[in-house]
Design a protein around this motif. Sequence first.
Motif, PDB file in Angstrom:
ATOM      1  N   ARG A 157      34.175  21.841   6.609  1.00  0.00           N
ATOM      2  CA  ARG A 157      34.145  22.434   5.134  1.00  0.00           C
ATOM      3  C   ARG A 157      32.950  22.934   4.733  1.00  0.00           C
ATOM      4  O   ARG A 157      32.588  23.851   4.287  1.00  0.00           O
ATOM      5  N   VAL A 158      31.658  22.180   5.390  1.00  0.00           N
ATOM      6  CA  VAL A 158      30.260  22.676   5.204  1.00  0.00           C
ATOM      7  C   VAL A 158      29.992  24.159   5.724  1.00  0.00           C
ATOM      8  O   VAL A 158      29.446  24.965   5.160  1.00  0.00           O
ATOM      9  N   TRP A 166      35.084  17.490   7.933  1.00  0.00           N
ATOM     10  CA  TRP A 166      33.769  17.447   7.192  1.00  0.00           C
ATOM     11  C   TRP A 166      32.774  18.418   7.409  1.00  0.00           C
ATOM     12  O   TRP A 166      32.464  19.241   6.744  1.00  0.00           O
ATOM     13  N   TYR A 167      32.434  18.579   8.723  1.00  0.00           N
ATOM     14  CA  TYR A 167      31.567  19.520   9.198  1.00  0.00           C
ATOM     15  C   TYR A 167      32.169  20.905   9.111  1.00  0.00           C
ATOM     16  O   TYR A 167      31.524  21.894   8.701  1.00  0.00           O
ATOM     17  N   TYR A 210      23.148  18.416  14.039  1.00  0.00           N
ATOM     18  CA  TYR A 210      23.086  16.993  13.814  1.00  0.00           C
ATOM     19  C   TYR A 210      24.570  16.996  12.853  1.00  0.00           C
ATOM     20  O   TYR A 210      24.778  15.900  13.096  1.00  0.00           O
ATOM     21  N   MET A 211      24.675  17.789  12.029  1.00  0.00           N
ATOM     22  CA  MET A 211      25.966  17.336  11.088  1.00  0.00           C
ATOM     23  C   MET A 211      27.225  17.620  12.168  1.00  0.00           C
ATOM     24  O   MET A 211      28.199  16.899  12.002  1.00  0.00           O
ATOM     25  N   LYS A 212      27.236  18.674  12.973  1.00  0.00           N
ATOM     26  CA  LYS A 212      28.447  19.066  13.604  1.00  0.00           C
ATOM     27  C   LYS A 212      28.464  17.492  14.870  1.00  0.00           C
ATOM     28  O   LYS A 212      29.724  17.174  15.184  1.00  0.00           O
ATOM     29  N   ARG A 213      27.272  17.051  15.495  1.00  0.00           N
ATOM     30  CA  ARG A 213      27.497  15.841  16.287  1.00  0.00           C
ATOM     31  C   ARG A 213      27.844  14.528  15.534  1.00  0.00           C
ATOM     32  O   ARG A 213      28.731  13.915  16.151  1.00  0.00           O
ATOM     33  N   PHE A 214      27.387  14.309  14.391  1.00  0.00           N
ATOM     34  CA  PHE A 214      27.522  13.023  13.694  1.00  0.00           C
ATOM     35  C   PHE A 214      28.629  12.963  12.583  1.00  0.00           C
ATOM     36  O   PHE A 214      29.134  11.919  12.132  1.00  0.00           O
ATOM     37  N   LEU A 215      29.013  14.236  11.904  1.00  0.00           N
ATOM     38  CA  LEU A 215      29.896  14.108  10.926  1.00  0.00           C
ATOM     39  C   LEU A 215      31.407  14.237  11.392  1.00  0.00           C
ATOM     40  O   LEU A 215      31.598  14.922  12.550  1.00  0.00           O
ATOM     41  N   PRO A 216      32.475  13.703  10.678  1.00  0.00           N
ATOM     42  CA  PRO A 216      33.589  13.972  11.117  1.00  0.00           C
ATOM     43  C   PRO A 216      33.913  15.434  11.279  1.00  0.00           C
ATOM     44  O   PRO A 216      33.532  16.239  10.284  1.00  0.00           O
ATOM     45  N   ARG A 217      34.867  15.872  12.208  1.00  0.00           N
ATOM     46  CA  ARG A 217      35.117  17.266  12.189  1.00  0.00           C
ATOM     47  C   ARG A 217      35.499  17.886  10.928  1.00  0.00           C
ATOM     48  O   ARG A 217      35.308  19.261  10.715  1.00  0.00           O
TER      49      ARG A 217
END
Length: 268
Positions: free
Chosen positions: A256-257, A253-254, A244-251
């Motif tokens: 960095r996480v 940001w993802y 979900y993070m990969k799909r919905f966060l800006p690239r």
Amino acid sequence: MQTKRIVITGGASGLGYALAQMAAQKGWQVAILDRDTERGEAVLPSLQRLQPATLFFPCDVTRISDLENVARVLEQRWQGVDVLVNNAGVAQVGKLTDTSISDWQWIIDINLLGVVRGCKAFIPLMQQQGGGHIVNVASMAGLLDVPNMTSYNATKAAVVSLSETLENELAADNIKVTAVCPSFFKTNLGKGMRSSIEGMDVKLEKLMSQSKLNATDIAKAIMRALERQQSYTLPHRHGRFAWYMKRFLPRAWYRRVLHKQVKKHDES
């Protein structure tokens, strides 16, 4: 769920064996396929205690003739196959620059083309009988992009794409397709793993042992997916969260996480 006829590649150990046990307990007709003949013959009696009609076929998914032979035999014995589980797979770890072309060819031949061969061998039988269900075991590696796993990620992503495409191609034939995308869990994936990173076998074993889910849990998720005719099943909660993070966060940001998590695992 009604009694079915199920074929499982890589069925002599790990997830394949756990799924075979579950299906046999339900009274399904079960056929396990594995290139490890000694292991297949060793586990067959335990499955036959659950379902006497269980079969084992020595089979190498890099040979289309092996799979086509099994399809012919099961057409004669069972008059068809309801569920095909393309489960056989291997692991390769390393940066692209450190991974040889021969290692790329090896993992593609098993992880991707092994699934392709299974589908080519059994789809005609399912079309002939008017339907069926194909389960392709991919990985969260096919949905995410963890570094240092280039070839493995690529083959599993290809299996996800293949599954999605087949779902469209086979809809008119009443053949369902499910892509299974687990994260790490205790299995024999490390056996035969190829790696250019020192100590990766120890790290992989640690990651698998830390998983809250085991092979039986993943097998249960597959059985639910069959019953519900799901296109995907992502059994691990943290895996779903990462996707979900990969799909919905800006690239940015993802990434960095992701790198923070990779660094955490490297230091642990």
